[in-house]
Design an enzyme around this catalytic site. Structure first.
Site, PDB file in Angstrom:
ATOM      1  NE  ARG A 292     -36.617  19.576 -25.791  1.00 25.19           N
ATOM      2  CZ  ARG A 292     -35.899  18.534 -25.380  1.00 25.19           C
ATOM      3  NH1 ARG A 292     -35.690  18.325 -24.090  1.00 25.19           N
ATOM      4  NH2 ARG A 292     -35.373  17.697 -26.255  1.00 25.19           N
TER       5      ARG A 292
ATOM      6  CD  GLU B 224     -32.603  24.050 -22.408  1.00 21.18           C
ATOM      7  OE1 GLU B 224     -33.282  23.862 -21.394  1.00 21.18           O
ATOM      8  OE2 GLU B 224     -32.074  23.132 -23.075  1.00 21.18           O
TER       9      GLU B 224
ATOM     10  CG  HIS C 218     -31.326  19.982 -21.200  1.00 21.80           C
ATOM     11  ND1 HIS C 218     -32.122  20.632 -22.100  1.00 21.80           N
ATOM     12  CD2 HIS C 218     -31.626  18.656 -21.332  1.00 21.80           C
ATOM     13  CE1 HIS C 218     -32.858  19.750 -22.745  1.00 21.80           C
ATOM     14  NE2 HIS C 218     -32.580  18.551 -22.300  1.00 21.80           N
TER      15      HIS C 218
HETATM   16  P1  NAI Z   1     -42.622  10.242 -25.172  1.00 24.24           P
HETATM   17  O1  NAI Z   1     -42.894  10.668 -26.556  1.00 24.24           O
HETATM   18  O2  NAI Z   1     -42.309   8.815 -24.878  1.00 24.24           O
HETATM   19  O3  NAI Z   1     -43.872  10.649 -24.247  1.00 24.24           O
HETATM   20  C1  NAI Z   1     -44.496  11.890 -24.295  1.00 24.24           C
HETATM   21  C2  NAI Z   1     -45.916  11.668 -23.788  1.00 24.24           C
HETATM   22  O4  NAI Z   1     -46.531  12.948 -23.667  1.00 24.24           O
HETATM   23  C3  NAI Z   1     -46.789  10.843 -24.756  1.00 24.24           C
HETATM   24  O5  NAI Z   1     -47.399   9.781 -24.039  1.00 24.24           O
HETATM   25  C4  NAI Z   1     -47.809  11.834 -25.264  1.00 24.24           C
HETATM   26  O6  NAI Z   1     -49.076  11.245 -25.545  1.00 24.24           O
HETATM   27  C5  NAI Z   1     -47.878  12.793 -24.083  1.00 24.24           C
HETATM   28  N1  NAI Z   1     -48.482  14.091 -24.394  1.00 24.24           N
HETATM   29  C6  NAI Z   1     -48.496  14.763 -25.577  1.00 24.24           C
HETATM   30  N2  NAI Z   1     -49.191  15.912 -25.441  1.00 24.24           N
HETATM   31  C7  NAI Z   1     -49.610  15.959 -24.147  1.00 24.24           C
HETATM   32  C8  NAI Z   1     -50.378  16.883 -23.410  1.00 24.24           C
HETATM   33  N3  NAI Z   1     -50.853  18.005 -23.974  1.00 24.24           N
HETATM   34  N4  NAI Z   1     -50.629  16.623 -22.110  1.00 24.24           N
HETATM   35  C9  NAI Z   1     -50.184  15.478 -21.534  1.00 24.24           C
HETATM   36  N5  NAI Z   1     -49.448  14.567 -22.188  1.00 24.24           N
HETATM   37  C10 NAI Z   1     -49.157  14.803 -23.476  1.00 24.24           C
HETATM   38  O7  NAI Z   1     -41.466  11.182 -24.641  1.00 24.24           O
HETATM   39  P2  NAI Z   1     -40.426  10.885 -23.457  1.00 24.24           P
HETATM   40  O8  NAI Z   1     -39.280  10.096 -23.978  1.00 24.24           O
HETATM   41  O9  NAI Z   1     -41.137  10.398 -22.280  1.00 24.24           O
HETATM   42  O10 NAI Z   1     -39.886  12.363 -23.197  1.00 24.24           O
HETATM   43  C11 NAI Z   1     -40.728  13.380 -22.685  1.00 24.24           C
HETATM   44  C12 NAI Z   1     -40.043  14.706 -22.885  1.00 24.24           C
HETATM   45  O11 NAI Z   1     -38.884  14.756 -22.042  1.00 24.24           O
HETATM   46  C13 NAI Z   1     -39.477  14.891 -24.314  1.00 24.24           C
HETATM   47  O12 NAI Z   1     -40.435  15.471 -25.147  1.00 24.24           O
HETATM   48  C14 NAI Z   1     -38.308  15.801 -24.113  1.00 24.24           C
HETATM   49  O13 NAI Z   1     -38.758  17.101 -24.366  1.00 24.24           O
HETATM   50  C15 NAI Z   1     -37.947  15.626 -22.639  1.00 24.24           C
HETATM   51  N6  NAI Z   1     -36.616  15.089 -22.420  1.00 24.24           N
HETATM   52  C16 NAI Z   1     -35.783  15.727 -21.544  1.00 24.24           C
HETATM   53  C17 NAI Z   1     -34.519  15.246 -21.287  1.00 24.24           C
HETATM   54  C18 NAI Z   1     -33.607  15.897 -20.300  1.00 24.24           C
HETATM   55  O14 NAI Z   1     -32.421  15.623 -20.303  1.00 24.24           O
HETATM   56  N7  NAI Z   1     -34.096  16.748 -19.424  1.00 24.24           N
HETATM   57  C19 NAI Z   1     -34.011  14.073 -22.014  1.00 24.24           C
HETATM   58  C20 NAI Z   1     -34.995  13.417 -22.854  1.00 24.24           C
HETATM   59  C21 NAI Z   1     -36.228  13.939 -23.063  1.00 24.24           C
END
Ligand code: NAI
Length: 330
Positions: free
Chosen positions: A234, A263, A295
């Site tokens: 993000r 964005e 994105h």
């Molecule tokens: P997820 O919820 O499976 O994993 C997020 C991880 O980040 C969790 O393991 C959590 O414990 C960890 N986390 C939370 N706070 C943290 C911190 N301060 N420092 C380090 N780690 C921390 O989410 P997922 O599916 O892996 O997605 C990650 C991010 O990717 C989403 O939040 C979303 O914003 C973004 N995303 C981007 C897309 C794109 O098209 N560019 C598409 C889908 C998601």
């Protein structure tokens, strides 16, 4: 159930229509995004379906509640654009698609890494102009480089697996370490150690009050000289002004962005005949060692199919025992 779909693109419409064929759902598609003005359109519906840049703040949620909207169905994983607390107070269910082909985003992060490293963007243009010179195109081997992955959820985990395949050493930082990743022999370290020791830093954590501008002037100063920074998570995780300073000083040697803090005023639309008024974005786009995509990390056929079928399942099963609790935030 009548559902208003905001920020609809033609490619989504076809997929949603196909997977909802046999359901009772009746979708009405709006191309514009949801905000305090367009929220009045929720009037004739029981549920709304939104995407990453729809602004579902507390004012909008309160407006939706007055129009008897019972369900906000997100077509994405991240939910930083929705006021969950206000939705909960108003008894509105909020669902999302927590995991849809996490490999799509991880592979896009790798595309950014590879393009920046091997300067494919420059090579592509050179060859088209009949310039076969190699000067300025030198890259580095990924093998034995250290990659720091911040956030090892679905996407971070997929990236760890891919980068280990390249022969990279991977270190991770996450308040909730994954046993699966530790079983691979990958080490978890604190953020400062990750920043000081990584050749490539890739962000895969959610945006919230704790992670807002996680990458700022101080954290950039802790990074290795010439570091490669990748953000497919993000935009708000990164202070763009600090990153511009880092690029100008050479501290940041490569920057790959699929997301950008502002964005919502730019992405997902054709603005090629407009003058872009965002000077920060425009400055970022001028650096030869910066690649920005709009994105599109999630944008693979597999992921789009998964999103459409999960959204439909969330809408159909909401308030039934078949609802997947992992998909519901409220
Ligand atoms: P997820 O919820 O499976 O994993 C997020 C991880 O980040 C969790 O393991 C959590 O414990 C960890 N986390 C939370 N706070 C943290 C911190 N301060 N420092 C380090 N780690 C921390 O989410 P997922 O599916 O892996 O997605 C990650 C991010 O990717 C989403 O939040 C979303 O914003 C973004 N995303 C981007 C897309 C794109 O098209 N560019 C598409 C889908 C998601």
């Amino acid at each position: 159930m009548k559902v208003a779909v905001f920020s609809t693109k033609s490619y989504e419409k076809a997929l949603l229509a196909k997977v909802s064929e046999t359901s009772e759902l009746k979708f009405t598609y709006f191309t514009h995004s949801l905000n305090a003005i367009t929220a009045t359109l929720g009037d004739k519906f029981e549920a709304i379906c939104v995407f990453v840049n729809d602004d579902v703040n507390s004012q909008v949620v309160n407006m939706l509640a007055k129009q008897n909207i019972r369900h906000i169905a997100l077509r994405c994983a991240g939910y930083n654009n929705v006021d969950i607390e206000t939705a909960s107070r108003n008894g509105i269910r909020v669902s999302r698609v927590p995991s849809y082909a996490p490999e799509a985003v991880a592979e896009h992060a790798v595309a950014l890494i590879m393009t920046l490293n091997r300067k494919i963007h420059k090579a592509y243009n050179r060859i088209r102009e009949g310039n076969f010179e190699l000067n300025g195109l030198m890259g580095f081997n990924l093998k034995n480089k250290r990659v720091g992955v911040i956030g090892t959820g679905h996407i971070g985990k997929a990236l760890v697996t891919i980068m280990r395949g390249f022969g990279c050493e991977v270190i991770c930082c996450d308040p909730v370490p994954s046993p699966e990743i530790m079983d691979m022999g990958v080490t978890y370290v604190d953020l400062d150690r990750l920043l000081t020791q990584s050749d490539i830093v890739s962000l895969h954590c959610p945006l919230n009050e704790k992670t807002y501008h996680l990458i700022n002037q101080t954290s950039i100063s802790r990074m290795r000289d010439g570091v490669m920074l990748i953000n497919t998570s993000r935009g708000g995780l990164v202070d763009s002004q600090a990153v511009i300073k880092g690029l100008k000083s050479g501290k940041i040697g490569y920057l790959g962005l699929d997301v950008y803090e502002m964005e919502s005023d730019l992405f997902f639309e054709n603005r090629s005949t407009e003058i872009i008024g965002d000077d920060v974005f425009e400055r970022l786009a001028t650096f030869h060692n910066v690649i920005i995509t709009g994105h599109q990390g999630f944008f693979t056929l597999e992921a789009m199919n998964e999103i459409a079928s999960t959204v439909v399942a969330n809408l159909v099963t909401c308030n039934t025992p078949q609802a997947n609790p992992e998909n519901f935030l409220v």
